[in-house]
Enzyme design. Structure first.
Site, PDB file in Angstrom:
ATOM      1  N   GLU A   1       1.298 -14.354   4.494  1.00  0.00           N
ATOM      2  CA  GLU A   1       0.880 -15.331   5.502  1.00  0.00           C
ATOM      3  C   GLU A   1      -0.437 -14.924   6.140  1.00  0.00           C
ATOM      4  O   GLU A   1      -1.350 -15.734   6.320  1.00  0.00           O
ATOM      5  CB  GLU A   1       1.944 -15.448   6.614  1.00  0.00           C
ATOM      6  CG  GLU A   1       3.312 -15.900   6.141  1.00  0.00           C
ATOM      7  CD  GLU A   1       4.220 -14.728   5.794  1.00  0.00           C
ATOM      8  OE1 GLU A   1       3.786 -13.779   5.100  1.00  0.00           O
ATOM      9  OE2 GLU A   1       5.393 -14.767   6.212  1.00  0.00           O
TER      10      GLU A   1
ATOM     11  N   CYS B   1       7.612 -12.535   9.035  1.00  0.00           N
ATOM     12  CA  CYS B   1       8.045 -11.404   9.862  1.00  0.00           C
ATOM     13  C   CYS B   1       7.479 -11.565  11.281  1.00  0.00           C
ATOM     14  O   CYS B   1       6.654 -12.440  11.545  1.00  0.00           O
ATOM     15  CB  CYS B   1       7.569 -10.091   9.241  1.00  0.00           C
ATOM     16  SG  CYS B   1       5.803  -9.766   9.462  1.00  0.00           S
TER      17      CYS B   1
ATOM     18  N   SER C   1       0.551   3.797   1.641  1.00  0.00           N
ATOM     19  CA  SER C   1       0.829   4.035   3.048  1.00  0.00           C
ATOM     20  C   SER C   1       1.429   2.727   3.557  1.00  0.00           C
ATOM     21  O   SER C   1       0.719   1.778   3.841  1.00  0.00           O
ATOM     22  CB  SER C   1      -0.463   4.357   3.787  1.00  0.00           C
ATOM     23  OG  SER C   1      -0.321   4.049   5.143  1.00  0.00           O
ATOM     24  N   TYR C   2       2.741   2.669   3.642  1.00  0.00           N
ATOM     25  CA  TYR C   2       3.422   1.381   3.833  1.00  0.00           C
ATOM     26  C   TYR C   2       2.851   0.548   4.970  1.00  0.00           C
ATOM     27  O   TYR C   2       2.793  -0.668   4.890  1.00  0.00           O
ATOM     28  CB  TYR C   2       4.920   1.612   4.067  1.00  0.00           C
ATOM     29  CG  TYR C   2       5.692   1.866   2.796  1.00  0.00           C
ATOM     30  CD1 TYR C   2       5.098   2.515   1.714  1.00  0.00           C
ATOM     31  CD2 TYR C   2       7.014   1.460   2.674  1.00  0.00           C
ATOM     32  CE1 TYR C   2       5.812   2.753   0.546  1.00  0.00           C
ATOM     33  CE2 TYR C   2       7.732   1.693   1.502  1.00  0.00           C
ATOM     34  CZ  TYR C   2       7.124   2.341   0.442  1.00  0.00           C
ATOM     35  OH  TYR C   2       7.824   2.563  -0.705  1.00  0.00           O
TER      36      TYR C   2
ATOM     37  N   ASN D   1       0.845  -1.185   0.000  1.00  0.00           N
ATOM     38  CA  ASN D   1       0.000   0.000   0.000  1.00  0.00           C
ATOM     39  C   ASN D   1       0.883   1.239   0.000  1.00  0.00           C
ATOM     40  O   ASN D   1       1.971   1.229   0.587  1.00  0.00           O
ATOM     41  CB  ASN D   1      -0.889  -0.017   1.258  1.00  0.00           C
ATOM     42  CG  ASN D   1      -1.968   1.036   1.192  1.00  0.00           C
ATOM     43  OD1 ASN D   1      -1.760   2.201   1.515  1.00  0.00           O
ATOM     44  ND2 ASN D   1      -3.144   0.627   0.757  1.00  0.00           N
TER      45      ASN D   1
END
Ligand code: ZN
Length: 174
Positions: free
Chosen positions: A75, A112, A67-68, A65
C-alpha cells in the site's frame, strides 16, 4: 455511500477490476523471507480540469528486507509511486485518492496499522477493497482507523517559516 468529496461514486465493477489489478501486481512482490506476497492497486481520480488523465492507477507490492524493519508494504509503495510521480503537485481536486485494493491471494489482507496511518495522511476516507471467501469486500479507511494521529500543518498554525540559510553561508561570505 463512499467519500462524498471523491467525485462520482466508483461502481462495484471498477472496484472489482481494481482488486484484480492488485492481484496481478502480486507477481512482482519481493518476499523471499515470508513468501507472503501482497499486491496493491491505488485508484487516483483527478478533477475534470486536471491535465492528468481521469482515473490513474498505481500498483505496489511488498518489498521485504533482510533487516525486517526495512520492509515496505504494498500500500505504501503504491502511494509512494503516485506521490513521487507528482500527483500532489497537480490541480487534482480534493480527495483524489479514491480507492486502494489489496490482494494477498487466497487470504484476505487488510492494511497493517502503519499503512492505515500512512494512508490517512493523504486519504482519510479512501475505500479499501479486499477479497475474502470469494467475495469482494469494501470498507472505508475511516472504519479501519477511526481516530488517526494528526498534526497541524505548518500553514494551519500560522507560524512564519524560519528563513532559509544555506548551510555553508559563512563560507560563501568569505
Ligand atoms: Zn502495511
Amino acid at each position: 455511500m463512499f467519500g462524498k468529496k471523491a467525485g462520482k461514486t466508483p461502481d462495484f465493477k471498477k472496484l472489482e477490476d481494481l482488486y484484480y489489478a492488485a492481484e496481478d501486481a502480486r507477481k512482482n512482490a519481493y518476499a523471499p523471507y515470508s513468501d507472503f506476497r501482497v499486491g496493491a492497486a491505488l485508484l487516483v481520480r483527478p478533477n475534470e480540469d486536471s491535465v492528468l488523465p481521469i482515473n490513474k492507477m498505481y500498483t505496489g507490492v511488498n518489498i521485504e528486507n533482510a533487516s525486517y524493519s526495512a520492509t515496505l508494504c504494498a500500500e505504501r509503495v503504491a502511494f509512494a509511486k503516485a506521490i513521487s510521480d507528482g500527483i500532489l503537485n497537480y490541480d487534482i481536486g480534493e480527495n483524489p485518492f479514491v480507492a486502494i485494493a489489496v490482494s494477498a491471494g487466497d487470504e484476505e489482507a487488510l492494511p497493517c496499522g502503519t499503512c492505515r496511518q500512512f494512508m490517512s495522511e493523504f486519504a482519510p476516507e479512501i475505500i479499501v477493497v479486499t477479497k475474502a471467501d470469494n467475495e469482494i469486500r469494501i470498507r472505508n479507511l475511516k472504519q479501519l482507523l477511526p481516530e488517526s494521529f494528526k498534526l497541524e500543518k505548518e500553514d494551519e498554525i500560522e507560524e512564519k517559516a524560519p528563513e532559509y540559510k544555506p548551510f555553508f553561508e559563512s563560507e560563501i561570505d568569505k
